[in-house]
Design a protein around this motif. Structure first.
Motif, PDB file in Angstrom:
ATOM      1  N   UNK A   1      33.939  43.930  24.084  1.00  0.00           N
ATOM      2  CA  UNK A   1      35.333  43.496  24.099  1.00  0.00           C
ATOM      3  C   UNK A   1      35.482  42.311  25.054  1.00  0.00           C
ATOM      4  N   UNK A   2      36.075  41.253  24.573  1.00  0.00           N
ATOM      5  CA  UNK A   2      36.276  40.073  25.404  1.00  0.00           C
ATOM      6  C   UNK A   2      37.655  40.117  26.047  1.00  0.00           C
ATOM      7  N   UNK A   3      37.747  39.473  27.198  1.00  0.00           N
ATOM      8  CA  UNK A   3      39.002  39.413  27.936  1.00  0.00           C
ATOM      9  C   UNK A   3      39.314  37.966  28.265  1.00  0.00           C
ATOM     10  N   UNK A   4      40.595  37.725  28.499  1.00  0.00           N
ATOM     11  CA  UNK A   4      41.069  36.384  28.807  1.00  0.00           C
ATOM     12  C   UNK A   4      41.516  36.344  30.257  1.00  0.00           C
ATOM     13  N   UNK A   5      41.025  35.339  31.009  1.00  0.00           N
ATOM     14  CA  UNK A   5      41.409  35.198  32.414  1.00  0.00           C
ATOM     15  C   UNK A   5      42.883  34.825  32.504  1.00  0.00           C
ATOM     16  N   UNK A   6      43.621  35.520  33.355  1.00  0.00           N
ATOM     17  CA  UNK A   6      45.058  35.293  33.484  1.00  0.00           C
ATOM     18  C   UNK A   6      45.391  33.986  34.191  1.00  0.00           C
ATOM     19  N   UNK A   7      44.386  33.344  34.825  1.00  0.00           N
ATOM     20  CA  UNK A   7      44.642  32.112  35.553  1.00  0.00           C
ATOM     21  C   UNK A   7      44.184  30.884  34.775  1.00  0.00           C
ATOM     22  N   UNK A   8      42.892  30.801  34.483  1.00  0.00           N
ATOM     23  CA  UNK A   8      42.354  29.618  33.801  1.00  0.00           C
ATOM     24  C   UNK A   8      42.350  29.759  32.281  1.00  0.00           C
ATOM     25  N   UNK A   9      42.705  30.926  31.759  1.00  0.00           N
ATOM     26  CA  UNK A   9      42.811  31.187  30.309  1.00  0.00           C
ATOM     27  C   UNK A   9      41.469  31.032  29.587  1.00  0.00           C
ATOM     28  N   UNK A  10      40.377  31.185  30.314  1.00  0.00           N
ATOM     29  CA  UNK A  10      39.065  31.128  29.699  1.00  0.00           C
ATOM     30  C   UNK A  10      38.637  32.523  29.245  1.00  0.00           C
ATOM     31  N   UNK A  11      37.868  32.579  28.181  1.00  0.00           N
ATOM     32  CA  UNK A  11      37.405  33.864  27.657  1.00  0.00           C
ATOM     33  C   UNK A  11      36.248  34.358  28.529  1.00  0.00           C
ATOM     34  N   UNK A  12      36.348  35.625  28.966  1.00  0.00           N
ATOM     35  CA  UNK A  12      35.314  36.234  29.805  1.00  0.00           C
ATOM     36  C   UNK A  12      34.394  37.029  28.886  1.00  0.00           C
ATOM     37  N   UNK A  13      33.227  36.482  28.637  1.00  0.00           N
ATOM     38  CA  UNK A  13      32.279  37.132  27.733  1.00  0.00           C
ATOM     39  C   UNK A  13      31.459  38.183  28.472  1.00  0.00           C
ATOM     40  N   UNK A  14      30.982  37.840  29.671  1.00  0.00           N
ATOM     41  CA  UNK A  14      30.156  38.753  30.446  1.00  0.00           C
ATOM     42  C   UNK A  14      31.050  39.673  31.277  1.00  0.00           C
ATOM     43  N   UNK A  15      30.875  40.981  31.137  1.00  0.00           N
ATOM     44  CA  UNK A  15      31.706  41.938  31.868  1.00  0.00           C
ATOM     45  C   UNK A  15      31.457  41.894  33.371  1.00  0.00           C
ATOM     46  N   UNK A  16      30.274  41.435  33.771  1.00  0.00           N
ATOM     47  CA  UNK A  16      29.989  41.384  35.197  1.00  0.00           C
ATOM     48  C   UNK A  16      30.806  40.306  35.903  1.00  0.00           C
ATOM     49  N   UNK A  17      31.331  39.341  35.142  1.00  0.00           N
ATOM     50  CA  UNK A  17      32.164  38.291  35.712  1.00  0.00           C
ATOM     51  C   UNK A  17      33.645  38.629  35.644  1.00  0.00           C
ATOM     52  N   UNK A  18      33.968  39.786  35.092  1.00  0.00           N
ATOM     53  CA  UNK A  18      35.378  40.183  34.964  1.00  0.00           C
ATOM     54  C   UNK A  18      35.800  40.971  36.205  1.00  0.00           C
ATOM     55  N   UNK A  19      36.942  40.593  36.775  1.00  0.00           N
ATOM     56  CA  UNK A  19      37.480  41.255  37.952  1.00  0.00           C
ATOM     57  C   UNK A  19      38.951  41.568  37.736  1.00  0.00           C
ATOM     58  N   UNK A  20      39.394  42.594  38.456  1.00  0.00           N
ATOM     59  CA  UNK A  20      40.785  43.017  38.382  1.00  0.00           C
ATOM     60  C   UNK A  20      41.447  42.791  39.731  1.00  0.00           C
ATOM     61  N   UNK A  21      42.642  42.204  39.726  1.00  0.00           N
ATOM     62  CA  UNK A  21      43.374  41.955  40.961  1.00  0.00           C
ATOM     63  C   UNK A  21      43.744  43.280  41.613  1.00  0.00           C
ATOM     64  N   UNK A  22      43.516  43.409  42.926  1.00  0.00           N
ATOM     65  CA  UNK A  22      43.813  44.647  43.626  1.00  0.00           C
ATOM     66  C   UNK A  22      45.286  44.895  43.803  1.00  0.00           C
ATOM     67  N   UNK A  23      46.142  43.906  43.511  1.00  0.00           N
ATOM     68  CA  UNK A  23      47.581  44.095  43.679  1.00  0.00           C
ATOM     69  C   UNK A  23      48.307  44.217  42.342  1.00  0.00           C
ATOM     70  N   UNK A  24      48.143  43.213  41.459  1.00  0.00           N
ATOM     71  CA  UNK A  24      48.853  43.231  40.171  1.00  0.00           C
ATOM     72  C   UNK A  24      48.022  43.817  39.040  1.00  0.00           C
ATOM     73  N   UNK A  25      46.718  44.076  39.278  1.00  0.00           N
ATOM     74  CA  UNK A  25      45.812  44.691  38.312  1.00  0.00           C
ATOM     75  C   UNK A  25      45.574  43.851  37.066  1.00  0.00           C
ATOM     76  N   UNK A  26      45.888  42.567  37.088  1.00  0.00           N
ATOM     77  CA  UNK A  26      45.599  41.698  35.955  1.00  0.00           C
ATOM     78  C   UNK A  26      44.123  41.288  35.969  1.00  0.00           C
ATOM     79  N   UNK A  27      43.649  40.863  34.799  1.00  0.00           N
ATOM     80  CA  UNK A  27      42.238  40.527  34.645  1.00  0.00           C
ATOM     81  C   UNK A  27      42.029  39.046  34.965  1.00  0.00           C
ATOM     82  N   UNK A  28      40.985  38.765  35.750  1.00  0.00           N
ATOM     83  CA  UNK A  28      40.636  37.401  36.118  1.00  0.00           C
ATOM     84  C   UNK A  28      39.124  37.242  36.057  1.00  0.00           C
TER      85      UNK A  28
END
Length: 240
Positions: A1-28
């Motif tokens: 499953x791919x995710x979209x960065x909430x800041x730069x709007x780039x597609x995150x292909x590798x899950x190891x590069x996906x992070x969740x904000x500790x405050x708003x819980x959005x994906x970056x």
């Protein structure tokens, strides 16, 4: 499953590069989520947060009422700057000395009536007066240089030649270590109260209240804590 960065709007292909904000819980992505701060709603745990949350939490902590004595500490760190104001009518020493030298030169070498009138008034009214004043200044400088050269010549002629036995070189000054640059503030990283504990894993200072809030979580329970006591110099300097 791919995710979209909430800041730069780039597609995150590798899950190891996906992070969740500790405050708003959005994906970056890892490039957009790199700042760490103590999140108040998570009992002041140090979390990686996005840039909007980082500024929001930082502003919120700045608006909080500082602990007792914190304002006094800051005032003690700011040296009182005494503003020295020169009187309005006071003449610059260099300008005053130049005027005295010009006045003496005019007395020793009287010139035409126009120059005398300009000297009496203190203002050069014609181009000829300006040229005469410039020549006077140049002649003064040349006389000073010639007098200095004569003094140096006499000094060299009268003084004996320098030898290794007669020349005493100044001893190098011992370098004094400046410990103030490396000295840390003995305050809690979160609330700026007096620190009593140091976390060796976080490499931060905490008070008793904040160290319990942050290190009660499972991810911080294994951190090594040690008691912290500032030096006598730091206690006096920072009003510990």
């Amino acid at each position: 499953m791919t995710h979209l960065c909430s800041s730069c709007k780039q597609i995150i292909v590798n899950n190891s590069l996906r992070k969740s904000c500790g405050s708003c819980q959005q994906i970056f992505c890892s490039k957009c989520l790199y700042q760490r701060i103590a999140v108040p709603k998570l009992n002041y745990q140090m979390q990686e947060v996005c840039t909007p949350c980082y500024h929001s939490i930082g502003t919120q902590m700045m608006l909080q009422k500082p602990p007792k004595g914190f304002t006094q500490r800051l005032e003690q760190q700011q040296p009182q700057q005494q503003q020295v104001r020169m009187p309005v009518n006071q003449i610059d020493p260099e300008t005053k000395a130049l005027e005295e030298r010009l006045q003496k030169l005019r007395m020793d070498f009287p010139s035409s009536s126009s120059t005398t009138a300009a000297a009496a008034g203190g203002v050069a009214n014609t181009p000829d007066d300006l040229l005469r004043q410039m020549n006077d200044e140049l002649s003064i400088q040349n006389n000073d240089q010639n007098a200095l050269a004569d003094r140096l010549r006499i000094l060299h002629e009268t003084m004996p030649a320098a030898t290794p036995d007669t020349v005493i070189l100044p001893k190098p000054k011992e370098e004094v270590a400046d410990d103030d640059e490396d000295e840390e503030f003995p305050w809690c990283t979160v609330c700026n109260d007096n620190a009593t504990k140091r976390c060796l894993d976080c490499d931060e200072l905490f008070c008793e209240s904040c160290v319990k809030k942050i290190h009660r979580q499972s991810s911080y329970k294994n951190h090594q804590l040690e008691s912290y006591k500032p030096s006598a110099k730091a206690k006096k300097k920072y009003n510990y």
